[in-house]
Design a protein around this motif. Structure first.
Motif, PDB file in Angstrom:
ATOM      1  N   MET A  12       0.915  -1.215  -0.071  1.00 10.48           N
ATOM      2  CA  MET A  12       0.085  -0.091  -0.075  1.00 10.48           C
ATOM      3  C   MET A  12       0.838   1.285   0.143  1.00 10.48           C
ATOM      4  SD  MET A  12      -3.009   0.531   2.682  1.00 10.48           S
ATOM      5  CE  MET A  12      -4.527   1.887   2.228  1.00 10.48           C
ATOM      6  N   ALA A  13       2.006   1.185   0.567  1.00 10.88           N
ATOM      7  CA  ALA A  13       3.018   2.499   0.799  1.00 10.88           C
ATOM      8  C   ALA A  13       3.533   2.728  -0.378  1.00 10.88           C
ATOM      9  CB  ALA A  13       3.962   2.299   1.980  1.00 10.88           C
ATOM     10  N   ALA A  14       3.844   1.529  -1.379  1.00 15.46           N
ATOM     11  CA  ALA A  14       4.395   1.403  -2.443  1.00 15.46           C
ATOM     12  C   ALA A  14       3.474   2.224  -3.370  1.00 15.46           C
ATOM     13  CB  ALA A  14       4.955   0.257  -2.958  1.00 15.46           C
ATOM     14  N   VAL A  15       2.353   1.778  -3.527  1.00 14.86           N
ATOM     15  CA  VAL A  15       1.264   2.232  -4.597  1.00 14.86           C
ATOM     16  C   VAL A  15       1.236   3.708  -4.204  1.00 14.86           C
ATOM     17  CG1 VAL A  15      -1.046   2.370  -5.075  1.00 14.86           C
ATOM     18  CG2 VAL A  15       0.279   0.106  -4.962  1.00 14.86           C
ATOM     19  N   ILE A  16       1.153   3.948  -2.863  1.00 11.67           N
ATOM     20  CA  ILE A  16       1.038   5.569  -2.751  1.00 11.67           C
ATOM     21  C   ILE A  16       1.848   6.455  -2.935  1.00 11.67           C
ATOM     22  CG2 ILE A  16       0.741   7.309  -0.731  1.00 11.67           C
ATOM     23  CD1 ILE A  16      -0.725   5.238   0.635  1.00 11.67           C
ATOM     24  N   VAL A  58      -3.602   7.379   2.618  1.00 14.08           N
ATOM     25  CA  VAL A  58      -2.524   7.529   3.669  1.00 14.08           C
ATOM     26  C   VAL A  58      -3.303   7.354   5.245  1.00 14.08           C
ATOM     27  CG1 VAL A  58      -1.071   8.939   4.909  1.00 14.08           C
ATOM     28  CG2 VAL A  58      -0.974   8.885   2.470  1.00 14.08           C
ATOM     29  N   PHE A  59      -4.481   7.807   5.074  1.00 11.18           N
ATOM     30  CA  PHE A  59      -5.431   7.712   6.309  1.00 11.18           C
ATOM     31  C   PHE A  59      -5.588   6.139   6.554  1.00 11.18           C
ATOM     32  CE2 PHE A  59      -9.620   6.884   8.280  1.00 11.18           C
ATOM     33  CZ  PHE A  59      -9.236   7.408   9.385  1.00 11.18           C
ATOM     34  N   LEU A  60      -5.827   5.242   5.440  1.00 18.27           N
ATOM     35  CA  LEU A  60      -5.987   3.981   5.693  1.00 18.27           C
ATOM     36  C   LEU A  60      -4.621   3.334   5.914  1.00 18.27           C
ATOM     37  CD1 LEU A  60      -8.558   2.986   2.784  1.00 18.27           C
ATOM     38  CD2 LEU A  60      -9.041   3.287   5.193  1.00 18.27           C
ATOM     39  N   LEU A  61      -3.635   3.783   5.185  1.00  8.06           N
ATOM     40  CA  LEU A  61      -2.143   3.248   5.638  1.00  8.06           C
ATOM     41  C   LEU A  61      -1.766   3.231   7.061  1.00  8.06           C
ATOM     42  CD1 LEU A  61       0.411   1.666   4.532  1.00  8.06           C
ATOM     43  CD2 LEU A  61       1.224   4.171   3.994  1.00  8.06           C
ATOM     44  N   VAL A  62      -2.143   4.793   7.845  1.00 10.18           N
ATOM     45  CA  VAL A  62      -1.780   4.791   9.059  1.00 10.18           C
ATOM     46  C   VAL A  62      -2.585   3.923  10.029  1.00 10.18           C
ATOM     47  CG1 VAL A  62      -1.835   6.490  10.780  1.00 10.18           C
ATOM     48  CG2 VAL A  62      -0.898   7.250   8.799  1.00 10.18           C
ATOM     49  N   ARG A  97      -3.715   0.997   9.208  1.00 11.82           N
ATOM     50  CA  ARG A  97      -3.223  -0.205   9.102  1.00 11.82           C
ATOM     51  C   ARG A  97      -1.780  -0.390  10.054  1.00 11.82           C
ATOM     52  NH1 ARG A  97      -4.307  -3.946   4.353  1.00 11.82           N
ATOM     53  NH2 ARG A  97      -6.552  -3.529   4.014  1.00 11.82           N
ATOM     54  N   ILE A  98      -1.219   0.617   9.924  1.00 15.77           N
ATOM     55  CA  ILE A  98       0.166   0.528  10.749  1.00 15.77           C
ATOM     56  C   ILE A  98       0.091   0.620  12.297  1.00 15.77           C
ATOM     57  CG2 ILE A  98       2.208   1.759  11.196  1.00 15.77           C
ATOM     58  CD1 ILE A  98       2.307   2.599   8.096  1.00 15.77           C
ATOM     59  N   LYS A  99      -0.864   1.366  12.581  1.00 17.01           N
ATOM     60  CA  LYS A  99      -1.194   1.321  14.265  1.00 17.01           C
ATOM     61  C   LYS A  99      -1.745  -0.067  14.598  1.00 17.01           C
ATOM     62  CE  LYS A  99      -2.256   6.318  14.798  1.00 17.01           C
ATOM     63  NZ  LYS A  99      -3.497   7.241  14.875  1.00 17.01           N
ATOM     64  N   SER A 100      -2.579  -0.732  13.666  1.00 20.48           N
ATOM     65  CA  SER A 100      -3.147  -1.983  14.226  1.00 20.48           C
ATOM     66  C   SER A 100      -2.181  -3.021  14.332  1.00 20.48           C
ATOM     67  CB  SER A 100      -3.961  -2.382  13.209  1.00 20.48           C
ATOM     68  OG  SER A 100      -5.301  -1.723  13.216  1.00 20.48           O
ATOM     69  N   TRP A 101      -1.032  -2.832  13.146  1.00 14.81           N
ATOM     70  CA  TRP A 101       0.171  -3.728  13.286  1.00 14.81           C
ATOM     71  C   TRP A 101       1.022  -3.416  14.317  1.00 14.81           C
ATOM     72  CZ3 TRP A 101       5.369  -2.553  11.892  1.00 14.81           C
ATOM     73  CH2 TRP A 101       6.117  -3.805  11.937  1.00 14.81           C
ATOM     74  N   LYS A 102       1.444  -2.443  14.867  1.00 10.43           N
ATOM     75  CA  LYS A 102       2.056  -2.005  16.013  1.00 10.43           C
ATOM     76  C   LYS A 102       1.383  -2.323  17.243  1.00 10.43           C
ATOM     77  CE  LYS A 102       4.933   1.839  14.051  1.00 10.43           C
ATOM     78  NZ  LYS A 102       5.402   3.161  14.404  1.00 10.43           N
ATOM     79  N   ALA A 103       0.209  -2.347  17.336  1.00  5.99           N
ATOM     80  CA  ALA A 103      -0.611  -2.584  18.626  1.00  5.99           C
ATOM     81  C   ALA A 103      -0.674  -4.182  18.573  1.00  5.99           C
ATOM     82  CB  ALA A 103      -1.951  -2.120  18.622  1.00  5.99           C
ATOM     83  N   GLU A 136      -2.578  -5.966  16.720  1.00  6.25           N
ATOM     84  CA  GLU A 136      -3.988  -6.293  16.430  1.00  6.25           C
ATOM     85  C   GLU A 136      -4.072  -6.961  14.857  1.00  6.25           C
ATOM     86  OE1 GLU A 136      -6.045  -2.680  16.875  1.00  6.25           O
ATOM     87  OE2 GLU A 136      -6.092  -3.109  19.160  1.00  6.25           O
ATOM     88  N   PRO A 137      -5.015  -7.655  14.541  1.00  9.44           N
ATOM     89  CA  PRO A 137      -5.111  -8.179  13.179  1.00  9.44           C
ATOM     90  C   PRO A 137      -5.288  -6.820  12.511  1.00  9.44           C
ATOM     91  CG  PRO A 137      -6.974  -8.746  14.387  1.00  9.44           C
ATOM     92  CD  PRO A 137      -6.029  -8.225  15.251  1.00  9.44           C
ATOM     93  N   GLN A 138      -4.856  -6.512  11.212  1.00 13.66           N
ATOM     94  CA  GLN A 138      -5.177  -5.660  10.244  1.00 13.66           C
ATOM     95  C   GLN A 138      -6.586  -5.522   9.849  1.00 13.66           C
ATOM     96  OE1 GLN A 138      -2.153  -5.278   7.352  1.00 13.66           O
ATOM     97  NE2 GLN A 138      -0.549  -5.431   8.962  1.00 13.66           N
ATOM     98  N   GLU A 139      -7.124  -6.556   9.587  1.00 13.58           N
ATOM     99  CA  GLU A 139      -8.515  -6.884   8.921  1.00 13.58           C
ATOM    100  C   GLU A 139      -9.265  -7.735   9.942  1.00 13.58           C
ATOM    101  OE1 GLU A 139      -8.505  -7.591   5.013  1.00 13.58           O
ATOM    102  OE2 GLU A 139      -8.137  -5.561   4.324  1.00 13.58           O
TER     103      GLU A 139
END
Length: 130
Positions: free
Chosen positions: A7-11, A46-50, A52-58, A60-63
């Motif tokens: 997702m970051a690469a596409v952005i 970028v909002f969606l990417l952020v 997902r990153i917060k969920s990953w760092k916590a 939690e599952p991303q989805e």
């Protein structure tokens, strides 16, 4: 993690393409509006990417199930609305002179806006139990 990197690469690729497009062509009639709309879509991505990153760092599952259900509802709603957008654009093509490239560009950007608005609607409204 792979989805976050993808997702970051596409952005970044879309942002680089926008930079090259506008640095080589400058602003013609109405292209400032296109730039604004595309930047809004990039901000949404970028909002969606952020998120997902917060969920990953916590840890939690991303989805989770709710996120998947919201995305399915969003995709279905935006698909149906986009069909009407294309019908409207084809109707307008007969009455107003548009370049085919501009018409396709308006349709694609319109679909992105419809998807973002559908996501916001479904995210805040919630989804019902089927």
């Amino acid at each position: 993690m792979k989805r976050i990197i993808l997702m970051a690469a596409v952005i970044l690729m879309v942002a680089a393409t926008l930079y090259l497009w506008f640095s080589n062509s400058g602003f013609a009639n109405g292209e400032g509006l296109y730039l604004g709309i595309i930047v809004l879509v990039l901000v949404f991505a970028v909002f969606l990417l952020v998120r997902r990153i917060k969920s990953w760092k916590a840890g939690e599952p991303q989805e989770d199930e709710l996120t998947k259900k919201v995305m399915v509802r969003t995709a279905a709603l935006s698909y149906y609305i986009s069909l009407y957008l294309w019908v409207f654009l084809l109707y307008m093509q007969d009455r107003v002179t548009f370049d085919k490239d501009r018409l396709i560009g308006i349709g694609i950007v319109g679909m992105a806006i419809i998807f973002a608005l559908s996501w916001v609607f479904n995210h805040f409204r919630g989804v019902s139990n089927d």
